[in-house]
Design a protein around this motif. Structure first.
Motif, PDB file in Angstrom:
ATOM      1  N   ASN A   5      51.084  29.359  55.877  1.00 42.22           N
ATOM      2  CA  ASN A   5      50.337  30.425  56.156  1.00 42.22           C
ATOM      3  C   ASN A   5      51.135  31.878  55.841  1.00 42.22           C
ATOM      4  OD1 ASN A   5      52.329  30.207  58.195  1.00 42.22           O
ATOM      5  ND2 ASN A   5      51.159  29.933  59.859  1.00 42.22           N
ATOM      6  N   ASN A   6      52.021  31.849  54.944  1.00 41.99           N
ATOM      7  CA  ASN A   6      52.642  32.975  54.590  1.00 41.99           C
ATOM      8  C   ASN A   6      52.393  33.339  53.195  1.00 41.99           C
ATOM      9  OD1 ASN A   6      54.245  30.601  54.303  1.00 41.99           O
ATOM     10  ND2 ASN A   6      56.175  31.710  54.114  1.00 41.99           N
ATOM     11  N   LEU A   7      51.371  32.960  52.552  1.00 36.59           N
ATOM     12  CA  LEU A   7      51.224  33.424  51.308  1.00 36.59           C
ATOM     13  C   LEU A   7      50.150  34.462  51.064  1.00 36.59           C
ATOM     14  CD1 LEU A   7      51.445  30.059  49.328  1.00 36.59           C
ATOM     15  CD2 LEU A   7      53.333  31.558  49.873  1.00 36.59           C
ATOM     16  N   LEU A   8      50.342  35.338  50.055  1.00 34.59           N
ATOM     17  CA  LEU A   8      49.184  36.058  49.324  1.00 34.59           C
ATOM     18  C   LEU A   8      48.872  35.620  48.139  1.00 34.59           C
ATOM     19  CD1 LEU A   8      49.650  39.883  50.732  1.00 34.59           C
ATOM     20  CD2 LEU A   8      48.177  38.231  51.830  1.00 34.59           C
ATOM     21  N   TYR A   9      47.899  35.269  47.458  1.00 36.71           N
ATOM     22  CA  TYR A   9      47.943  34.846  46.000  1.00 36.71           C
ATOM     23  C   TYR A   9      47.205  36.087  45.328  1.00 36.71           C
ATOM     24  CZ  TYR A   9      47.718  30.292  48.162  1.00 36.71           C
ATOM     25  OH  TYR A   9      48.058  29.003  48.717  1.00 36.71           O
ATOM     26  N   ALA A  10      48.064  35.933  44.086  1.00 35.07           N
ATOM     27  CA  ALA A  10      47.953  37.116  43.092  1.00 35.07           C
ATOM     28  C   ALA A  10      47.299  36.356  41.653  1.00 35.07           C
ATOM     29  CB  ALA A  10      49.298  37.635  42.719  1.00 35.07           C
ATOM     30  N   TYR A  11      46.183  36.879  41.458  1.00 31.46           N
ATOM     31  CA  TYR A  11      45.406  36.387  40.170  1.00 31.46           C
ATOM     32  C   TYR A  11      46.268  37.173  38.867  1.00 31.46           C
ATOM     33  CZ  TYR A  11      41.687  35.483  36.858  1.00 31.46           C
ATOM     34  OH  TYR A  11      40.627  35.162  35.731  1.00 31.46           O
ATOM     35  N   SER A  12      46.727  36.643  37.752  1.00 33.96           N
ATOM     36  CA  SER A  12      47.603  37.185  36.893  1.00 33.96           C
ATOM     37  C   SER A  12      47.286  36.548  35.452  1.00 33.96           C
ATOM     38  CB  SER A  12      49.063  36.784  37.494  1.00 33.96           C
ATOM     39  OG  SER A  12      50.037  37.543  36.700  1.00 33.96           O
ATOM     40  N   PRO A  13      46.409  36.971  34.661  1.00 29.00           N
ATOM     41  CA  PRO A  13      46.089  36.740  33.212  1.00 29.00           C
ATOM     42  C   PRO A  13      47.106  37.461  32.616  1.00 29.00           C
ATOM     43  CG  PRO A  13      44.058  37.340  34.542  1.00 29.00           C
ATOM     44  CD  PRO A  13      45.243  37.646  35.509  1.00 29.00           C
ATOM     45  N   GLY A  14      46.894  37.220  31.400  1.00 31.56           N
ATOM     46  CA  GLY A  14      47.345  38.082  30.301  1.00 31.56           C
ATOM     47  C   GLY A  14      46.608  39.365  30.234  1.00 31.56           C
ATOM     48  N   SER A  15      47.116  40.325  29.141  1.00 31.31           N
ATOM     49  CA  SER A  15      46.532  41.607  29.098  1.00 31.31           C
ATOM     50  C   SER A  15      45.130  41.346  28.262  1.00 31.31           C
ATOM     51  CB  SER A  15      47.529  42.326  28.387  1.00 31.31           C
ATOM     52  OG  SER A  15      48.180  42.062  27.318  1.00 31.31           O
ATOM     53  N   GLU A  16      44.120  41.072  28.741  1.00 31.54           N
ATOM     54  CA  GLU A  16      42.829  40.982  28.124  1.00 31.54           C
ATOM     55  C   GLU A  16      42.129  42.158  27.787  1.00 31.54           C
ATOM     56  OE1 GLU A  16      42.815  37.805  26.579  1.00 31.54           O
ATOM     57  OE2 GLU A  16      44.505  37.570  27.990  1.00 31.54           O
ATOM     58  N   LYS A  17      41.404  42.278  26.593  1.00 28.51           N
ATOM     59  CA  LYS A  17      40.787  43.295  26.422  1.00 28.51           C
ATOM     60  C   LYS A  17      39.566  43.800  27.106  1.00 28.51           C
ATOM     61  CE  LYS A  17      42.962  43.756  21.901  1.00 28.51           C
ATOM     62  NZ  LYS A  17      42.585  43.682  20.430  1.00 28.51           N
ATOM     63  N   THR A  18      38.868  42.854  27.660  1.00 33.34           N
ATOM     64  CA  THR A  18      37.654  43.130  28.313  1.00 33.34           C
ATOM     65  C   THR A  18      37.479  42.410  29.789  1.00 33.34           C
ATOM     66  OG1 THR A  18      36.661  41.032  27.801  1.00 33.34           O
ATOM     67  CG2 THR A  18      36.473  42.781  26.051  1.00 33.34           C
ATOM     68  N   VAL A  19      36.716  42.819  30.566  1.00 31.17           N
ATOM     69  CA  VAL A  19      36.516  42.452  32.276  1.00 31.17           C
ATOM     70  C   VAL A  19      35.917  41.044  31.867  1.00 31.17           C
ATOM     71  CG1 VAL A  19      35.315  42.703  33.989  1.00 31.17           C
ATOM     72  CG2 VAL A  19      36.132  44.688  32.835  1.00 31.17           C
ATOM     73  N   ASP A  20      35.098  40.593  30.880  1.00 27.57           N
ATOM     74  CA  ASP A  20      34.499  39.498  30.924  1.00 27.57           C
ATOM     75  C   ASP A  20      35.604  38.446  30.721  1.00 27.57           C
ATOM     76  OD1 ASP A  20      31.988  40.207  31.565  1.00 27.57           O
ATOM     77  OD2 ASP A  20      31.450  40.044  29.325  1.00 27.57           O
ATOM     78  N   GLU A  21      36.542  38.617  29.982  1.00 23.87           N
ATOM     79  CA  GLU A  21      37.813  37.739  29.578  1.00 23.87           C
ATOM     80  C   GLU A  21      38.730  37.682  30.718  1.00 23.87           C
ATOM     81  OE1 GLU A  21      39.444  38.066  24.999  1.00 23.87           O
ATOM     82  OE2 GLU A  21      38.786  40.069  25.959  1.00 23.87           O
ATOM     83  N   TYR A  22      38.820  38.801  31.323  1.00 20.93           N
ATOM     84  CA  TYR A  22      39.815  38.833  32.459  1.00 20.93           C
ATOM     85  C   TYR A  22      39.129  37.963  33.660  1.00 20.93           C
ATOM     86  CZ  TYR A  22      42.572  40.584  36.414  1.00 20.93           C
ATOM     87  OH  TYR A  22      43.531  40.603  37.405  1.00 20.93           O
ATOM     88  N   MET A  23      37.893  38.001  33.767  1.00 24.13           N
ATOM     89  CA  MET A  23      37.422  37.373  35.074  1.00 24.13           C
ATOM     90  C   MET A  23      36.750  36.008  34.942  1.00 24.13           C
ATOM     91  SD  MET A  23      37.835  39.549  37.624  1.00 24.13           S
ATOM     92  CE  MET A  23      36.419  38.935  38.980  1.00 24.13           C
ATOM     93  N   GLU A  24      36.871  35.522  33.611  1.00 24.00           N
ATOM     94  CA  GLU A  24      36.090  34.376  33.234  1.00 24.00           C
ATOM     95  C   GLU A  24      36.542  33.020  34.115  1.00 24.00           C
ATOM     96  OE1 GLU A  24      35.510  31.443  29.458  1.00 24.00           O
ATOM     97  OE2 GLU A  24      37.341  32.786  29.435  1.00 24.00           O
ATOM     98  N   ARG A  25      37.845  33.166  34.572  1.00 25.61           N
ATOM     99  CA  ARG A  25      38.242  31.901  35.359  1.00 25.61           C
ATOM    100  C   ARG A  25      38.747  32.276  36.713  1.00 25.61           C
ATOM    101  NH1 ARG A  25      40.403  27.837  31.178  1.00 25.61           N
ATOM    102  NH2 ARG A  25      38.928  28.100  29.484  1.00 25.61           N
ATOM    103  N   TYR A  26      38.158  33.449  37.318  1.00 23.50           N
ATOM    104  CA  TYR A  26      38.371  34.028  38.501  1.00 23.50           C
ATOM    105  C   TYR A  26      38.052  32.949  39.516  1.00 23.50           C
ATOM    106  CZ  TYR A  26      38.854  37.470  42.343  1.00 23.50           C
ATOM    107  OH  TYR A  26      38.975  38.161  43.481  1.00 23.50           O
ATOM    108  N   PRO A  27      38.775  32.596  40.525  1.00 24.47           N
ATOM    109  CA  PRO A  27      38.379  31.493  41.475  1.00 24.47           C
ATOM    110  C   PRO A  27      37.413  31.947  42.603  1.00 24.47           C
ATOM    111  CG  PRO A  27      40.480  32.052  41.850  1.00 24.47           C
ATOM    112  CD  PRO A  27      40.373  32.774  40.490  1.00 24.47           C
ATOM    113  N   GLY A  28      37.369  33.333  42.596  1.00 24.76           N
ATOM    114  CA  GLY A  28      36.698  33.914  43.735  1.00 24.76           C
ATOM    115  C   GLY A  28      37.572  34.655  44.715  1.00 24.76           C
ATOM    116  N   ASP A  29      36.842  35.698  45.448  1.00 21.46           N
ATOM    117  CA  ASP A  29      37.485  36.564  46.222  1.00 21.46           C
ATOM    118  C   ASP A  29      38.265  35.765  47.592  1.00 21.46           C
ATOM    119  OD1 ASP A  29      36.982  38.753  44.835  1.00 21.46           O
ATOM    120  OD2 ASP A  29      35.346  39.540  46.352  1.00 21.46           O
ATOM    121  N   LYS A  30      37.568  34.800  47.878  1.00 24.22           N
ATOM    122  CA  LYS A  30      38.170  33.882  49.068  1.00 24.22           C
ATOM    123  C   LYS A  30      39.674  33.503  48.578  1.00 24.22           C
ATOM    124  CE  LYS A  30      37.306  29.778  51.824  1.00 24.22           C
ATOM    125  NZ  LYS A  30      36.307  28.529  51.926  1.00 24.22           N
TER     126      LYS A  30
END
Length: 377
Positions: free
Chosen positions: A231-256
């Motif tokens: 119960n001591n973690l924050l989670y960081a979403y950390s892709p590579g440097s993608e050129k578009t928002v769609d590429e960046y968010m394609e595998r985003y698991p959700g705000d939760k």
């Protein structure tokens, strides 16, 4: 300024839980939006990351206090501190090989040393960020073993290696739960699992699993650790440097399941590498600023750096002007390898960019440990 979303006024409930190592009570908070249970110090860390851009951005360095150029394992030592007189505000660590039950990680740092250095950084008031270059559970190879397809499929529920992977996460959970301060409180950590997944150099990368499988892997990791008392973690979403928002968010698991939006970006060794780096960093930081606002998440440059720092003025002429324009919480440069010549990303005494790094340090917006009273109160 990025909106703060984790507060008692917005539906956070206090509960008490017993600390596993004793009878002292540990206060935790339940966030009504995500349903997650985290320690009060971890929630305070999230608030600090959200408000950080109003003060500046924290500087970080991977493995900073464990080893450096010409030394290994010295007490209280840091190449960054040797140059500017202060520790980084963020220390990065990797837990690769914890899953194997080894006593050292993949970069030959004893896990006990990592644990002690995480405690020391917390007591200084700074942040610890943790990644996990775990081995390939299907082949027994390392994280970069991508010759065999279907690894992610094999560790999801019903897969041939699912039970093995659960045992690996059990070892990870044991280590994360062991991160306690002298007063018995758990030390908050920014956890950066399954990173750079928009590339294909790791077995969990883009070419080796579907977007849905990746999301299932992330959620399974999150839920397993939560159910095992982490119960001591924050989670960081950390892709590579993608050129578009769609590429960046394609595998985003959700705000939760995500607390911070980051990305990893390195300049190439080509002569035009610096110009390409400026362009790409600007592209990603521009859309990441907007995504941070839309999703109410802090943002960060979770990995970057110029290998061997051949440009003496890189800190003030390249990195700082890029970051100065955007509301990032922190930037982390990669490690100073003691076993691999010219594989370093922070200066050391006498290095060509050391004087320029001091100029970078003296900027009012660059935050190091002495600038951070505490991220946890």
């Amino acid at each position: 300024m990025i909106k703060k979303i984790r507060s008692l006024a917005m539906g956070t409930v206090l509960v008490a839980g017993l600390v596993s190592c004793g009878s002292a009570k540990e206060v935790t908070e339940v966030d009504s939006r995500s349903g997650s249970i985290r320690t009060t110090e971890t929630e305070h860390l999230l608030k600090s990351l959200q408000s950080m851009p109003a003060k500046g951005f924290m500087f970080g360095h991977q493995d900073d206090t464990a080893y450096g150029i010409g030394w290994d394992g010295d007490a209280d030592r840091s190449d960054v501190k040797s140059v500017c007189g202060d520790y980084p505000a963020v220390c990065g660590w990797d837990l690769g090989h914890i899953e194997l039950g080894d006593d050292k990680n993949l970069d030959k740092i004893p896990f006990e040393r990592i644990r002690q250095d995480i405690i020391a950084q917390y007591l200084r008031g700074g942040l610890n960020s943790v990644s996990w270059h775990l081995n390939n559970p299907l082949t027994g190879g390392d994280a970069w073993d991508v010759k065999t397809e279907g690894v992610v499929t094999s560790i999801l529920p019903g897969g041939a290696k699912h039970e093995l992977f659960l045992s690996w996460m059990g070892k990870l959970a044991t280590f994360l739960n062991s991160l306690t301060a002298p007063d018995g409180k758990k030390i908050p950590v920014l956890f950066r699992p399954w990173h750079e997944h928009t590339g294909s150099w790791f077995w969990w990368g883009k070419s080796h699993c579907t977007p849905q499988e990746y999301k299932e892997l992330w959620k399974m990791t999150h839920d397993y650790l939560s159910s095992h008392g982490v119960n001591n973690l924050l989670y960081a979403y950390s892709p590579g440097s993608e050129k578009t928002v769609d590429e960046y968010m394609e595998r985003y698991p959700g705000d939760k399941y995500v607390d911070l939006l980051g990305f990893d970006c390195y300049p190439s060794a080509k002569p035009e590498g610096t110009d390409e780096y400026r362009t790409l960093m600007t592209t990603v930081l521009t859309y990441l600023t907007q995504l941070g606002k839309e999703h109410s998440k802090p943002i960060a440059v979770t990995e970057t750096g110029l290998e061997a720092l051949p440009m003496a003025t890189w800190w003030t002429e390249v990195l700082f002007p890029l970051l100065d324009k955007y509301p990032i919480s922190y930037v982390l440069v990669w490690r100073n390898a003691r076993e691999k010549p010219n594989h370093y990303y922070a200066p050391y005494p006498g290095q060509a960019s050391a004087n320029n790094f001091v100029e970078f340090y003296n900027q009012s917006k660059t935050l190091f440990c002495k600038d951070i009273k505490s991220l946890y109160k």
